[in-house]
Write a protein that holds these residues in place. Sequence first.
Motif, PDB file in Angstrom:
ATOM      1  N   ALA A 157      72.008 -14.820 -73.873  1.00  0.00           N
ATOM      2  CA  ALA A 157      71.874 -13.868 -72.766  1.00  0.00           C
ATOM      3  C   ALA A 157      71.060 -14.462 -71.625  1.00  0.00           C
ATOM      4  N   ASN A 158      70.026 -15.196 -71.949  1.00  0.00           N
ATOM      5  CA  ASN A 158      69.193 -15.785 -70.910  1.00  0.00           C
ATOM      6  C   ASN A 158      69.882 -16.971 -70.229  1.00  0.00           C
ATOM      7  N   ILE A 159      70.591 -17.768 -71.015  1.00  0.00           N
ATOM      8  CA  ILE A 159      71.304 -18.919 -70.441  1.00  0.00           C
ATOM      9  C   ILE A 159      72.342 -18.469 -69.431  1.00  0.00           C
ATOM     10  N   ARG A 160      72.966 -17.332 -69.693  1.00  0.00           N
ATOM     11  CA  ARG A 160      74.000 -16.842 -68.777  1.00  0.00           C
ATOM     12  C   ARG A 160      73.441 -16.491 -67.401  1.00  0.00           C
ATOM     13  N   PRO A 166      78.242 -23.047 -66.003  1.00  0.00           N
ATOM     14  CA  PRO A 166      79.492 -22.276 -65.873  1.00  0.00           C
ATOM     15  C   PRO A 166      79.731 -21.403 -67.105  1.00  0.00           C
ATOM     16  N   LEU A 167      80.179 -20.192 -66.869  1.00  0.00           N
ATOM     17  CA  LEU A 167      80.549 -19.325 -67.985  1.00  0.00           C
ATOM     18  C   LEU A 167      81.934 -19.678 -68.506  1.00  0.00           C
ATOM     19  N   LEU A 256      82.504 -34.346 -68.314  1.00  0.00           N
ATOM     20  CA  LEU A 256      81.755 -33.098 -68.253  1.00  0.00           C
ATOM     21  C   LEU A 256      81.676 -32.566 -66.820  1.00  0.00           C
ATOM     22  N   VAL A 257      81.589 -33.491 -65.852  1.00  0.00           N
ATOM     23  CA  VAL A 257      81.608 -33.065 -64.450  1.00  0.00           C
ATOM     24  C   VAL A 257      82.932 -32.392 -64.117  1.00  0.00           C
ATOM     25  N   LYS A 258      84.032 -32.981 -64.580  1.00  0.00           N
ATOM     26  CA  LYS A 258      85.349 -32.373 -64.350  1.00  0.00           C
ATOM     27  C   LYS A 258      85.459 -31.003 -65.003  1.00  0.00           C
ATOM     28  N   ALA A 259      84.719 -30.818 -66.104  1.00  0.00           N
ATOM     29  CA  ALA A 259      84.736 -29.527 -66.801  1.00  0.00           C
ATOM     30  C   ALA A 259      83.898 -28.472 -66.075  1.00  0.00           C
ATOM     31  N   GLY A 260      83.217 -28.890 -65.003  1.00  0.00           N
ATOM     32  CA  GLY A 260      82.431 -27.936 -64.224  1.00  0.00           C
ATOM     33  C   GLY A 260      80.966 -27.883 -64.596  1.00  0.00           C
ATOM     34  N   LEU A 261      80.521 -28.828 -65.420  1.00  0.00           N
ATOM     35  CA  LEU A 261      79.125 -28.829 -65.855  1.00  0.00           C
ATOM     36  C   LEU A 261      78.292 -29.753 -64.967  1.00  0.00           C
ATOM     37  N   PRO A 262      77.067 -29.348 -64.628  1.00  0.00           N
ATOM     38  CA  PRO A 262      76.218 -30.192 -63.780  1.00  0.00           C
ATOM     39  C   PRO A 262      75.687 -31.395 -64.549  1.00  0.00           C
TER      40      PRO A 262
END
Length: 684
Positions: A157-160, A166-167, A256-262
Motif C-alpha cells: 500500500a505504501n509503495i503504491r 509504475p503500477l 527494465l527501463v523499457k518496462a517503465g521502471l526507473p
Amino acid sequence: MQEDLFNESAGNHRLRERVDWLRQEINRHNHAYYTLDNPTIPDAEYDRLFRELQEIEAAHPDLVTPDSPTHRVGSVSSTQFEPVTHQVPMLSLQNGLAKEEVEAFDNRVRELLGVEQVEYEAELKFDGLAISLRYENGILVQAATRGDGFTGEDVTANIRTIRSIPLTLTLPDNPDVLDVRGEVLMFKPDFHRLNEMQRAAGQREFINPRNAAAGSLRQKDATVTAGRKLNFFAYGIGALEGEKMPETQSAMLDWLVKAGLPVCTERKVVQGINGLMSFFQAIEAQRDSLPYEIDGLVYKVNSLAEQNRLGFVSRAPRFAIAHKFAAQEALTRVLDIDVQVGRTGALTPVARLEPVFVGGANVTNATLHNEDEVHRKDIRVGDTVIVRRAGDVIPEVVANVPEKRPEGTQVFHLPHTCPVCGSPVVRPEGEIIARCSGGWIRCPAQKKNGLQHFASRKAMNIDGLGEQLVEQLVDKGMVNTAADLYALSLADIAGLERMAEKSAQNLIQALNTSKKTTLARFLYALGIRHVGESTARSLAQYFGSMQALADATEEALLEVEDIGPIVAASLREFFADSLNRDLISALEAHGVSWPEQGGAAEEMLPLSGKTFVLTGTLESMSREVAGEKIQALGGKVTGSVSAKTAYLISGQNPGSKLQRAERLGITILDEKNFCELIHHEKSD
C-alpha cells in the motif's frame, strides 16, 4: 583486532566472550537499523564490528555457529506488517573499503572464470531501503522490504504511493512474473524539506535521508507515506517467468527501463580493475553534487552466465562487491564544548572530540552551530555522538547516542560574557545567533573583519588594503585600531610579504586619499551594528555633523526617517562607549575629515524630499558616484520606480525602469540634464 585476541595463550574463553559480545552488538544494531528504522551507530562503526567477527570466525572455525549474524543479511521483520517470503533471497554484498580489496575481488573472479580480464557493470550504491516489487502479468501485486533476506514485510500500500514506481509495466508483452529488486530513497532537497516540516510541527527530525525513507515507507497509514516524496531506482531482477532473461547486467537494466521502471543513469560497463577504479574516481569527485546520498559503488560481473558460474557464498554473491567510500559518519566522544567568537561577533559552540577518522580525514572538532541546535540535539560533554563529514564541508555532530551517555552530564549554555573581550553577549529577540556586543573596536576576535570593512570600497575606499594585508598588519602587531592604519610609513608597508616598493607607495597614496571622505561613508565605515549605507546617509543628512549625532538623544534619533528603536539604541550604546569616541578622535587627529552639513534640523538641502532612480550606464561617472552626488544634496536614491519618484536618470541601455517611468509620467533626465541639475543646485 588486537594480536593477543588470536593468541592461543590468551585463552579460548576470552575469545569466545568477545565473539558472543560482537554477535549481541551486531544483532542489536541490525534490529535498530532494519526493524526500528532508528540506527544508533554509523555504517562505518557497524562495518568495523562485522569485519572483526568475520576475521575471528575465519581464524577459528570452531567458534562459528548457525545463528551467527555473518550468515544473515539483517534482522527479523517487524510485526507491524504481514510477512512476505522472498521467492529468491535478497542477499547483501561483500564490502571493499580499499583499492586492494577490490583488486583482490577482481583477482578471485578472473581466477574462477579462467580469463585475463572481466567486463563489469559499475553502478551506484544508494543509501536507501532495499525493496522487492512483484509484477504478475504486468501489474504490481506486491512489494516487500528485504527484512532478513528471506522474509520481509508487505509494504504494498505504501509503495503504491511512490509515483516513480509504475503500477503497470509498459512492455508490449508482459512476463508472467517479474520480481524487481531496487532501492527506495529520499532525495536531499526532499529530505531537508521534510525536516523543516518536522521542526515546524515540533516533531523529531530524521538523522539522514536513508532513515527518513525507511521511516516514511514503514507507516501504517499510507497517506503519511504519500505526503513524503520518495523515489525508487531498480537495479536487478530476482525472478523472471514467461520471458527470456537478458544476457548481461547492463542489458537487464536497459530492459527494465523499457518496462517503465526507473533506473539510475549513473552506470557504466567497464573493463577490468582499471575501468572500475576510473569510474570510482569519477563518481567520488561528483558525489557531493548528486541529488541523492550514495555510500559507494557496486561492481557486478556483466555477463549473467558468468554470474551463475560464480554463484554465492553464505551471505553474498561471488560475482559482485560493494566498493564503499571513506566513511562520512563515525562514532566518537565529546571531550569538551568550546565557544568561538567569529569575525562578526557570532558565538559558535564547537565540540572538541576524541580523534576519529571520517570522510577521509582525522576529525577532532565539529561545529554545533548555535545554542538552540545544541539543545535540540541535546549534546553534552561526555556524550558519544555521530559525527558527519562530507567533502570539504566542516564536520558536524549529527546526534547523540543516548544509551552511551554517562551519569552526571550537564546541559550546555552559552556564557553571558564574550570569552575574548568580556563584553556582554546579546541575542536579540527572534534571532538564533548570540553575539559579542563589543564590536570590532573592542573585541580582538572581530578586529580583522572590522578593519576590512573599514577599508572597503563603500566605506573608506582604501584601495589595495585587502584581506591578506590586514591579516599581516594585525598578526605582526602593526595595527590595533583603524587609526593605526594612518600612522603606517612607506618602510612599514614595504617590509611586508608580497609588498614591493611600488605597491607600498600606492597604498600610502590610497590611505592619504581616503582621509577626505563624507560623513555618511565614515559612519558606515565605523561598523556600528544595524547601521548600513542607507541608514548612515539618513543620519548624515539629518544631523550634519559627527558631534551632533554623537550627542543626540534616543528621542532625537527616532525623529530620523527609517530609524527605529533598535537602531537608535545601538547608536546610543556605540557613542556612550569611550573607546569608540577615542577612535573617532584619533582618526580625526590623523587627518580624516569630511565636509560639515547644516543638518536637516537647521536647513533644507536643495534636493531634500526628492527621490531619484538610476538606470542604464552613465559615461562620465558610475551610478554609485551619481547616487552620492544626489545624496550630498539631500536627495534619496531608490532601486525601483514608483509614483513617489521625482526623477529617473537614464543612461545608455536602460532597463524596464524607463518604460515604467514613462507610463507613470515621471520626469526623465539623460546624463547631460542630470549633470546640469546637479551643477545648478550646487551653485545655488
